[in-house]
Design a protein around this motif. Structure first.
Motif, mmCIF file in Angstrom:
data_model
loop_
_atom_site.group_PDB
_atom_site.id
_atom_site.type_symbol
_atom_site.label_atom_id
_atom_site.label_comp_id
_atom_site.label_asym_id
_atom_site.label_seq_id
_atom_site.Cartn_x
_atom_site.Cartn_y
_atom_site.Cartn_z
ATOM 1 N N ASN A 212 -8.054 -44.027 64.958
ATOM 2 C CA ASN A 212 -7.995 -45.217 64.119
ATOM 3 C C ASN A 212 -7.906 -44.764 62.666
ATOM 4 O O ASN A 212 -8.351 -43.674 62.319
ATOM 5 C CB ASN A 212 -9.241 -46.076 64.322
ATOM 6 C CG ASN A 212 -9.208 -46.844 65.636
ATOM 7 O OD1 ASN A 212 -8.592 -47.897 65.728
ATOM 8 N ND2 ASN A 212 -9.869 -46.301 66.668
ATOM 9 N N GLN A 213 -7.356 -45.628 61.833
ATOM 10 C CA GLN A 213 -7.146 -45.259 60.437
ATOM 11 C C GLN A 213 -7.614 -46.377 59.523
ATOM 12 O O GLN A 213 -7.687 -47.545 59.937
ATOM 13 C CB GLN A 213 -5.663 -44.979 60.170
ATOM 14 C CG GLN A 213 -5.087 -43.840 60.992
ATOM 15 C CD GLN A 213 -3.643 -43.562 60.624
ATOM 16 O OE1 GLN A 213 -3.248 -43.653 59.477
ATOM 17 N NE2 GLN A 213 -2.845 -43.209 61.629
ATOM 18 N N LYS B 161 -9.128 -50.604 65.269
ATOM 19 C CA LYS B 161 -9.355 -51.507 66.391
ATOM 20 C C LYS B 161 -10.559 -51.001 67.180
ATOM 21 O O LYS B 161 -10.466 -50.026 67.911
ATOM 22 C CB LYS B 161 -8.125 -51.604 67.285
ATOM 23 C CG LYS B 161 -8.230 -52.709 68.333
ATOM 24 C CD LYS B 161 -6.888 -52.960 68.999
ATOM 25 C CE LYS B 161 -6.961 -54.163 69.924
ATOM 26 N NZ LYS B 161 -5.639 -54.480 70.537
ATOM 27 N N PRO B 162 -11.723 -51.654 67.012
ATOM 28 C CA PRO B 162 -12.929 -51.184 67.687
ATOM 29 C C PRO B 162 -12.758 -51.131 69.203
ATOM 30 O O PRO B 162 -12.054 -51.950 69.788
ATOM 31 C CB PRO B 162 -13.983 -52.221 67.298
ATOM 32 C CG PRO B 162 -13.385 -53.050 66.232
ATOM 33 C CD PRO B 162 -11.936 -52.857 66.215
ATOM 34 N N THR C 298 -3.714 -38.470 58.153
ATOM 35 C CA THR C 298 -4.474 -39.543 58.792
ATOM 36 C C THR C 298 -5.700 -39.947 57.982
ATOM 37 O O THR C 298 -5.898 -41.126 57.692
ATOM 38 C CB THR C 298 -4.904 -39.115 60.211
ATOM 39 O OG1 THR C 298 -3.743 -38.791 60.971
ATOM 40 C CG2 THR C 298 -5.673 -40.233 60.906
ATOM 41 N N LEU C 299 -6.549 -38.985 57.608
ATOM 42 C CA LEU C 299 -7.773 -39.305 56.889
ATOM 43 C C LEU C 299 -7.600 -39.350 55.377
ATOM 44 O O LEU C 299 -8.363 -40.013 54.687
ATOM 45 C CB LEU C 299 -8.861 -38.278 57.220
ATOM 46 C CG LEU C 299 -9.462 -38.320 58.623
ATOM 47 C CD1 LEU C 299 -10.610 -37.328 58.705
ATOM 48 C CD2 LEU C 299 -9.940 -39.713 58.990
ATOM 49 N N GLU D 169 -12.732 -44.169 64.791
ATOM 50 C CA GLU D 169 -12.875 -43.395 66.015
ATOM 51 C C GLU D 169 -11.575 -42.681 66.365
ATOM 52 O O GLU D 169 -10.471 -43.196 66.143
ATOM 53 C CB GLU D 169 -13.274 -44.309 67.168
ATOM 54 C CG GLU D 169 -13.495 -43.558 68.465
ATOM 55 C CD GLU D 169 -13.925 -44.458 69.596
ATOM 56 O OE1 GLU D 169 -14.167 -43.928 70.689
ATOM 57 O OE2 GLU D 169 -14.010 -45.681 69.385
ATOM 58 N N GLY D 170 -11.724 -41.495 66.924
ATOM 59 C CA GLY D 170 -10.579 -40.740 67.399
ATOM 60 C C GLY D 170 -10.959 -39.922 68.606
ATOM 61 O O GLY D 170 -12.120 -39.901 69.019
#
Length: 513
Positions: free
Chosen positions: A324-325, A330-331, A200-201, A310-311
């Motif tokens: 999110n990636q 998507k805020p 993911t990161l 954010e996660g």
């Protein structure tokens, strides 16, 4: 990627995996830890961990004994944590933000045989009444723990543990009752590394991570203790206590990955004019712990030209399972499911909810805890087969992004319609004088009605006043349906928080309906 745990050998020690595996050996001369004026290479880290393991054995600690670690983020905490796992014991890190009563409870509940702490904490806890505690190691100015360990040879046999046996415990924040001991297995960290840190990161060897969440917090444990080690990266052990300290740390250490929480992002923006952050070295900004207001996301991007990824995760799953990636952010949402996790929103009967319908978050994945220590009923209520009901209320949009609507006890009805405090809080965050906000229902006993009340902390230089309260209420009415707009604003110096940094709504003293 398949089942991560099935790819691990039956005999598996996660401390040896991270500290004596291929990555560690290839990076033995590279820095693993930054702490104040000190640095520790991967090779030195392994030596210190083995000294800690040997010292525990010499103290009579046996395999599966619990070891309580009540220390700030420091080399001593890192060495003791990994050293305990190395020799087969089970470390239990305790957040130093816990109250004395909470620490006493954890010591007794975990049946820790040894406590590693500071002289100040020993004084606060004296007398320690746990009948199980046999030893206390103190890290003091006169006899620092490192000086004691330095006298020992850097050799200790790795315990032949199983991938399926407990490796460490983490305690929940206790926001809904007494803290519960969450049992995690040797395989759990590897699952989080493969699915989140790498996939993911995209953490990499040249990264330096910086986490505002401390190691005893599941989010901080991953950010600092094991995810960087998995790729040969470095991490910063920080003792920052406010936004000014964080700015100074980022200037000093030049981290590339910043793991923050919403309140810290808000505070960094609040001091920007007097102590600006230079994010030039940062390539990733991450947020978790609680919902990041959408308006805050846009303020951060406008100020620093950086997105915040954010996660959301839980102590029970060890780390993040919705995120999110880069390139797909998507805020205002927790993002999409992390690879390897099955995440759904269901109604009270277990049926999948329609798009945008508020329901219960159910998550399945290999990093799921073994259970709560000594809480059988709570374990059975939470875990259903390989999935867990998290207690969070969510909705999923047509693009597959999940939006947090509150804990199951946070939602309330006004005029017969369900209200999520998150929606109201996000609007109030857009007011230029608001720093932080928590929204709760207030029952009007005489009228048998429920109204919305907002607890607000203001940005520096903005004193509370009746005029400002009227202005904020008017602002809310302009941006929200009438029944959702707060009827009352209470200005507070600070919002109460749990040891893990989440807003402790029940401490605000409002009666929920």
């Amino acid at each position: 990627m398949g089942c991560i745990s099935a790819q691990l050998p039956d005999i598996f020690n996660v401390a040896a995996y991270f500290l004596d595996g291929e990555v560690a050996q290839e990076n033995s001369e590279r820095i693993a830890l930054f702490y104040q004026e000190e640095t520790y290479t991967y090779g030195q880290l392994q030596q210190w961990v083995q000294r800690a393991a040997r010292s525990l054995l010499m103290a009579g600690i046996e395999r599966e004994n619990r070891i309580a670690l009540l220390l700030p983020d420091s080399p001593e905490l890192v060495f003791a944590f990994w050293g305990a796992i190395w020799m087969g014991a089970v470390p239990v890190p305790i957040n130093t933000a816990c109250s004395v009563d909470e620490v006493r409870y954890i010591l007794q509940d975990s049946r820790a045989k040894l406590l590693v702490t500071t002289e100040d904490w020993q004084a606060k806890l004296s007398p320690i009444t746990s009948p199980f505690l046999q030893h206390t190691w103190l890290n003091t100015g006169e006899t620092p723990l490192l000086s004691q360990l330095e006298q020992l040879p850097a050799t200790a046999i790795t315990a032949a543990t199983s991938r399926d046996e407990p490796a460490f415990w983490l305690y929940t924040s206790g926001s809904t009752g007494k803290p519960k001991g969450v049992i995690h297995l040797h395989q759990s960290m590897v699952v989080c590394v493969e699915h989140y840190a790498k996939t993911t990161l995209g953490l990499r060897r040249d990264d330096i991570t910086y986490s505002v969440a401390n190691i005893p917090f599941a989010y901080g444990l991953g950010n600092t203790l094991y995810m960087p080690l998995a790729v040969g990266a470095a991490t910063v052990l920080s003792d920052a206590i406010n936004a000014f300290d964080i700015v100074a740390d980022i200037q000093r250490y030049q981290p590339t990955v910043f793991f923050g929480i919403p309140s810290v992002y808000a505070n960094l923006l609040a001091i920007h004019e007097i102590e600006p952050l230079n994010p030039a070295g940062l390539r990733l900004c991450v947020s978790a712990a609680e919902q990041l207001p959408e308006s805050l996301w846009y303020q951060w991007r406008a100020t620093h030209n950086q997105e915040i990824y954010e996660g959301i995760g839980t102590t029970e799953f060890l780390h993040i399972f919705l995120s999110n990636q880069p390139g797909a952010c998507k805020p205002g949402t927790s993002g999409r499911p992390v690879a390897g996790y099955d995440v759904r929103v269901v109604d009270d009967e277990g049926h999948s909810c329609a798009v945008a319908e508020i329901g219960n978050l159910v998550v399945g994945g290999e990093s799921l805890m073994g259970g709560y220590w000594n809480h059988l009923q709570a374990t059975r209520q939470a875990i259903h087969g390989s999935t867990m009901h998290t207690g969070d209320k969510y909705q999923c949009d047509a693009e597959g992004y999940f939006k947090f609507m509150g804990r199951k006890d946070d939602l309330f009805k006004v005029n017969g319609q369900w209200v999520s405090p998150m929606e109201i809080e996000d609007v109030l965050h857009q007011h230029p004088q608001v720093l932080e906000v928590a929204v709760l229902p207030e029952s009007q006993a005489e009228e048998r009605l429920t109204q919305v009340i907002a607890y607000i902390t203001l940005k520096a230089g903005n004193p509370p006043s009746p005029e400002l309260e009227t202005q904020i209420c008017r602002f809310a009415k302009q941006h929200l349906p009438h029944f959702k707009a707060p009827k009352t604003v209470q200005f507070v110096d600070a919002l109460p928080r749990t040891p893990t940094g989440k807003i402790h709504r029940k401490s605000l003293g409002v009666v929920h309906s």
